[in-house]
Scaffold this motif. Structure first.
Motif: not given
Length: 149
Positions: A50-55, A82-87, A134-135, A140-142
């Protein structure tokens, strides 16, 4: 405030070094930088896929750095930053991780438990630079998902 690049986010996480905070429940002071690294490392151990949870664990202390005098509004402000960058998912985790009832949500419960455990010392959580890839991956995924919407 909106974070637009991983570099900007990394700068803020580095700025957490030497910023001390106490837990809302009167806990011992903790360095926000170390706390971020330990929380993320604990989540990597317990939820490795769970990469997003780790972030979310890594960036959750940012609100204490950016809005130290706003304990009630900082979770929402951090989520918005953080939403614009990390989703949306990372933002949702940040907005609600200090909420009153997280038991119904396994992700929020994991984040809160790691954050509480991460307040204590006792293990080497590595260095911030270890988290750059990871960041960048989550950002990039977002970005790709956001472009489809």
């Amino acid at each position: 405030m909106e974070l637009r690049s991983v570099e900007e986010l990394m700068d803020l996480l580095y700025a957490c070094r030497g910023t001390w905070s106490t837990a809302g429940r009167g806990g011992a002071p903790v360095d926000l930088h170390d706390h971020a690294l330990r929380t993320a490392a604990l989540l990597r151990r317990s939820r490795p896929a769970d990469k997003e949870l780790q972030v979310a664990g890594l960036v959750h202390p940012l609100g204490r750095l950016l809005w130290p005098g706003d304990p009630h509004g900082r979770a929402g402000r951090t989520a918005a930053a953080v939403r614009p960058l990390l989703g949306d998912r990372v933002a949702r985790l940040l907005r609600h991780h200090d909420g009153s009832d997280v038991r119904a949500d396994d992700d929020l419960l994991s984040l809160r438990q790691a954050a509480e455990e991460g307040r204590g010392a006792g293990f080497d959580a590595g260095v911030l630079e270890d988290w750059r890839t990871l960041l960048e991956l989550v950002a990039a995924r977002h970005s790709r998902l956001g472009a489809v919407d």
